[in-house]
Structure formats: structure tokens, C-alpha cells
Design an enzyme around this catalytic site. Structure first.
Site, PDB file in Angstrom:
ATOM      1  N   LYS A   1       3.595  46.535 -49.219  1.00 26.32           N
ATOM      2  CA  LYS A   1       2.139  46.560 -49.401  1.00 26.32           C
ATOM      3  C   LYS A   1       1.664  45.315 -50.140  1.00 26.32           C
ATOM      4  CE  LYS A   1       2.164  51.631 -49.705  1.00 26.32           C
ATOM      5  NZ  LYS A   1       1.722  52.020 -48.361  1.00 26.32           N
TER       6      LYS A   1
ATOM      7  N   GLN B   1      -0.816  50.259 -54.590  1.00 22.84           N
ATOM      8  CA  GLN B   1      -2.017  49.633 -54.030  1.00 22.84           C
ATOM      9  C   GLN B   1      -2.566  48.510 -54.912  1.00 22.84           C
ATOM     10  OE1 GLN B   1      -3.063  50.228 -51.033  1.00 22.84           O
ATOM     11  NE2 GLN B   1      -1.643  51.918 -50.672  1.00 22.84           N
TER      12      GLN B   1
ATOM     13  N   HIS C   1      -1.025  60.272 -54.276  1.00 22.82           N
ATOM     14  CA  HIS C   1      -0.249  60.252 -53.030  1.00 22.82           C
ATOM     15  C   HIS C   1       0.852  61.307 -53.156  1.00 22.82           C
ATOM     16  CE1 HIS C   1       2.592  58.625 -50.025  1.00 22.82           C
ATOM     17  NE2 HIS C   1       1.617  57.873 -49.556  1.00 22.82           N
TER      18      HIS C   1
ATOM     19  N   CYS D   1      -1.466  61.040 -46.791  1.00 26.69           N
ATOM     20  CA  CYS D   1      -0.499  61.594 -47.746  1.00 26.69           C
ATOM     21  C   CYS D   1      -1.195  61.994 -49.045  1.00 26.69           C
ATOM     22  CB  CYS D   1       0.647  60.609 -48.028  1.00 26.69           C
ATOM     23  SG  CYS D   1       1.671  60.295 -46.597  1.00 26.69           S
TER      24      CYS D   1
ATOM     25  N   ASP E   1       1.666  54.686 -60.495  1.00 24.39           N
ATOM     26  CA  ASP E   1       1.983  54.349 -59.107  1.00 24.39           C
ATOM     27  C   ASP E   1       1.131  53.134 -58.761  1.00 24.39           C
ATOM     28  OD1 ASP E   1       1.876  54.035 -56.379  1.00 24.39           O
ATOM     29  OD2 ASP E   1       1.229  56.076 -55.938  1.00 24.39           O
TER      30      ASP E   1
END
Lengths: 141, 410
Positions: B224, B201, B121, B368, B198
Site C-alpha cells: 500500500k 493507510q 479493518h 473488510c 494499524d
């Protein structure tokens, strides 16, 4: 279904590739990006005495953007620059302020009227005009 | 513990509404998940009964607010099998990554190396490009495989004695591919580098043991994972945080300030300058407890089944025409419930617009991840991303609407 903004005229314009090409040695040319979606439009113009002899586009974008670029380039021939700018202003007013939209030669843009209800898509229709203004600005007109 | 999709769906008030005359089929969960009553009530309860600034206050509301804020930190720590001191509240994943890019990045020297991947991202690319421009570091990119996974075979060739950090996406927001963290952590640590993930998700899909996974830094967002916007977390190992200089300066992160100098607070507050997002943190604490209340095994099975149904349905729609191009793993193994695809001749925004007319909320565009799009020569994809409240009806509405959209647009 959001079929109202994908009416037949829009789909015909979006699939019309007659003016989807680059002009060699254009009088004015510019490419603009829509940072929201990554779409990209290039407008090429061949001008004589501030009138359009030929206009073409290269669109990497959605159906609305491609249809708008076609409606602009297909009807630009023999028009002066002021008329093209005014068409962009009228289309903007139609989308954002409920204006009537362009008439006469550029009345194809009236087909984008239903897009007024979808604010996130206004920029799709207006991106070719942004490229047009940038091209003319770079030319110093 | 139980897992009843219909009952879960009923806990989300927004899923009861209609969109353009249809039931809402919300399949944009990779962008933002919705919030259950448990989270909404926790935020409402805090704001209506305990709202006050945290730390230093001696009045009742301030004490209650501080306690709620620190309890939320504790809930998040438990979710990650981590220590509370290791949980830094941020405004989201992006701010967590930027924190590391500044605090850790400022210790880097010209020529030091950071490795990311083409799957990232923008939030895990741009901060490192900015660090490159500030400090003269070298930024390297791991390529992606045809299945939309990070090509780990290329890692050995990129790691050097100058590698200071490898920062990778744990689960791709475009392809859903899940990184095999253990497969890379040992190699990265062997050259003396640190591993940042990261996790934006990943977090909606249940608690896990973060410290044993092999990462040194982990960033994620509340919105999220069924929590409010404006709250996120940076987790890092305590011994790393103890040695890390603060990023931003201000109130809440100090022990003492004189004209000559400032003495910083201990971790985690050293990294939480200014008034934090208190109610949002309380909401995040409620969200992790809500996720923990689910039967994790059945939730995973449910989402795998829905992902498989989506993949199979898209293949059926394609009818062997080669019209629909998938971007991501072909199956449901080592992937989270994110399905991206492109349709030849139809722009993702047009597809999403037409599907909105059926009440189906999708996301179209580059997500993104413009570098990834360039790798596959795409301007964008259409993405369906699933959460535990999604049902077969949601997937079927997507497939039915997509069939009509393809007919109209191509």
C-alpha cells in the site's frame, strides 16, 4: 462500459419486486452469504408433492443477484425440484463452460450469458441457486 | 525535490496501459498501490544479481543479499525516525498484528482488556477475538461518529486498570479519517496500557516521526506504499521488543538450539522466523526512498485538492437528491485521500463493474469492515482511493462514469 452485462432484461428483472418477500411457514428456506462481497440471499419455497407452489426471495445484493433471484422465483411455480436444480446446473455451465443456458420457461437466464466474461461476478448470478440447494438440502430432499 | 504529477505518473509503467479501451484510471490505492520503476528495478536488480538467502551465508551472493536486506531495514527505520532494531519485517499488516496478538497477547490474563474500535479493518478485530477465545480477555469497542471517525469521547469510559492494549486504525481504509494519536496516547499510557496502530493507510503519505507520536506498536504493509506484496513491518519500541517472547519459531531467529532448549536471537531477528521475503524487503526499501524523494508538502496539497475535487464532484452529481450518501469526514482536514460513498438503489459492485468499463478501477463492498457497515446500516460502499500519481483526469473519469452508472442503475 460494461453495459453488456446490464442489458435491459437484467435491469427489468433486478427491479421487479413481485417475488421479493418472505413466505410464511415455507416448506423450505435458506439464507446464504457471499463471503467475497457480503451479499445475502434468502430463498423461501412452498412445496406440494415436490412441486413448487410458491417461491420468493429476499436479496441484499447487486443487480445481477437480484435479477437472478427474480428469474428463479418468477418461473419456479409448478416446476419440480429436479427442474430447478437442473436450471442451476445449466446456468453454471453457461457461465463457466460456455454452455447454452436454460431454455423454455427459464430462458431468462440466457440474459446472463455476457456475465461469463466476468468471473468475479459468476457467484452473484449463482447465489440464489446456492440458497435454493441449501433450502432443499435442509429439507432433506 | 520536485512534484510533477505527470512526471510521477510516467514512472509507473502499469499506468500506461489501457483497460477496456480507455486509459487506466487507477483509484484502488487503498487496496494496493502500483510500483514505480525505482522499485521494480530494485527488485529485478536484486533477483538477477544478488539473490541468495540471508544471514549465515559466507559466499558473495549471501553477503550481498544480507546487506541489501539489512539496508532495506535501515531505510524503513529512517523513514519512521526509528532504530533499525525496532523494525521487524513481516508479510504485511495482518501478520504484524497477529504477531502482537500472540507475543504480547500470550502475556495477558483472563479478564485483561483490549480496546479496538468499530472503524477497524477485520485484520485488527479478528486476531483480538481469537485472543479473547484463547485467553478469556475482554474485548471492547470504541464507537464511531457520524463522520466515520473513532469517537474518542468514549475512550475514558472504556479504559480501566485492566486495559492492556488499545489497538486502533491510524487512517481508516473506508472513511480516510486520521486518528489524533496524541489525543489518545497519554490517556492510554496513564492506565498502564499500550497503544498499537494499524498504519496500513498512512504510510504512502510520507515519512514521519513515529517514536514521538505516542504509539508503542505500529503495523503496515509494503503493497500500500508503492512496494511489492508480501512484505510488511511491525515497529515497536526497543524496550518492549526486548521483553517480548517470539511468535513463531524456526530458522533465522535463534542463537543456538540443543535438544534441551533454544536460545533466541536478539531483536529484530527474534521475530523473523524462517527465510524472510528478501526481494520484497529490498523493494520496500526502494519504495521508502522513492517516497522520500517527493516534495512532501506539494504531494499532500495535490492529494487534498484531488480529494476535494472528488467530494465536490459527488455533491454536484447528487444534485441535492439525497441519492449519494458519503461515509467519512465532510472535508479534507485530518483525512487521507480515501472517499467512500453509497448510491441509493445501486449496489457498489454494479457501480464498480460499470466504472471498470470506463477504465476506472474502484473497489466496492464492505472493505473488510463489516462492523462499520453495520453501524451505518450499509452492506457496502463504493470507494475511490487516491495516490500521488493520480490526476484530475482520473477524478473526472470517475465522476463522468459514475453519472452514467447512476442513470443506468437507479
Amino acid at each position: 462500459m460494461a453495459g453488456d452485462i446490464y442489458e435491459d432484461r437484467i435491469m427489468i428483472l433486478s427491479q421487479d419486486k413481485t417475488h421479493a418477500h418472505r413466505i410464511e411457514k415455507p416448506s423450505a428456506s435458506a439464507t446464504v452469504d457471499n463471503p467475497l462481497c457480503g451479499d445475502r440471499v434468502t430463498i423461501d419455497l412452498r412445496l406440494e408433492n415436490n412441486r413448487v407452489v410458491e417461491a420468493s426471495h429476499h436479496v441484499r445484493g447487486c443487480a445481477l443477484c437480484a435479477a437472478s433471484a427474480t428469474a428463479l422465483c418468477a418461473n419456479a411455480k409448478d416446476e419440480d425440484i429436479a427442474t430447478l436444480i437442473a436450471t442451476g446446473d445449466q446456468t453454471t455451465a453457461m457461465l463457466k463452460d460456455g454452455g447454452a443456458g436454460p431454455k423454455g420457461k427459464f430462458e431468462d437466464f440466457a440474459a446472463f450469458g455476457p456475465v461469463a466474461g466476468y468471473k468475479s461476478r459468476h457467484s452473484c448470478v449463482l447465489l440464489p441457486f446456492d440458497a435454493l440447494k441449501k433450502a432443499l438440502g435442509a429439507r432433506g430432499t | 525535490m520536485s512534484f510533477d504529477p505527470a512526471a510521477i505518473r510516467a514512472e509507473f509503467p502499469i499506468l500506461q496501459r489501457e483497460v477496456r479501451g480507455h486509459p487506466l484510471h487507477y483509484l484502488d490505492n487503498a487496496a494496493t498501490t502500483q510500483m514505480p520503476h525505482a522499485v521494480l528495478n530494485a527488485v529485478h536488480d536484486h533477483e538477477t544479481k544478488h539473490r541468495a538467502n540471508v544471514l549465515r551465508g559466507v559466499h558473495t551472493l549471501a553477503e550481498e543479499s544480507t546487506e541489501a536486506y539489512e539496508q532495506a531495514r535501515g531505510h524503513v527505520a529512517r523513514f519512521l525516525s526509528a532504530r533499525s532494531e525496532e523494525v521487524i519485517f513481516t508479510s504485511g499488516t495482518t501478520s504484524a498484528i497477529n504477531l502482537v496478538a500472540h507475543s504480547l497477547g500470550n502475556t495477558f490474563a483472563e479478564g485483561d482488556e483490549v480496546i479496538v474500535s468499530d472503524l477497524e479493518h477485520h485484520s485488527n478485530i479478528v486476531p483480538w477475538q481469537m485472543l479473547r477465545d484463547r485467553k478469556g480477555i475482554v474485548l471492547k469497542f470504541l464507537p464511531v461518529t457520524n463522520e466515520g471517525r473513532i469517537d474518542l469521547d468514549a475512550l475514558d469510559a472504556l479504559l480501566t486498570a485492566r486495559t492492556r492494549l488499545v489497538s486502533l486504525v491510524h487512517v481508516s481504509n473506508v472513511t480516510g479519517a486520521e486518528l489524533d494519536v496524541r489525543a489518545v496516547a497519554e490517556k492510554i499510557h496513564a492506565v498502564g496500557a499500550k497503544l498499537m496502530l494499524d498504519g496500513a493507510q498512512r504510510m504512502a503519505h510520507g515519512p514521519f516521526d513515529l517514536p514521538t507520536m505516542g504509539a508503542d506498536f505500529y503495523a503496515f504493509s509494503g503493497h500500500k506504499m508503492y512496494a511489492p506484496n508480501g512484505i510488511g513491518v511491525l515497529w515497536a519500541r526497543q524496550e518492549i521488543l526486548e521483553d517480548l517472547p517470539p511468535f513463531q519459531g524456526g530458522g533465522e531467529m535463534i542463537l543456538a538450539v540443543t535438544r534441551e532448549k533454544t536460545t533466541f536471537a536478539a531483536i529484530p531477528h527474534r521475530f523473523e522466523a524462517g527465510t524472510p521475503p528478501i526481494a520484497q524487503a529490498v523493494g520496500l526499501g526502494a519504495a521508502v526512498r522513492w517516497i522520500e524523494s517527493l516534495d512532501q508538502s506539494r504531494a499532500e496539497s495535490h492529494l487534498k485538492a484531488l480529494t476535494g475535487r472528488t467530494l465536490d464532484g459527488l455533491a454536484t452529481l447528487d444534485k441535492g437528491r439525497g441519492l449519494i450518501q458519503m461515509l467519512g469526514p465532510s472535508g479534507t482536514q485530518a483525512r487521507m485521500p480515501v472517499v467512500s460513498f453509497s448510491v441509493n438503489g445501486a449496489h457498489p459492485h454494479d457501480i464498480c463493474q460499470m466504472l471498470d468499463g470506463f477504465g476506472v478501477a474502484l473497489r466496492g463492498g464492505h472493505h473488510c469492515a463489516q462492523i462499520l457497515m453495520d453501524c451505518f446500516d450499509l452492506t457496502g460502499t463504493t470507494r475511490a482511493s487516491l495516490a500521488v500519481y493520480n490526476t484530475t483526469e482520473d477524478v473526472d473519469a470517475l465522476l463522468t462514469g459514475l453519472d452514467q452508472a447512476i442513470s443506468r442503475l437507479t
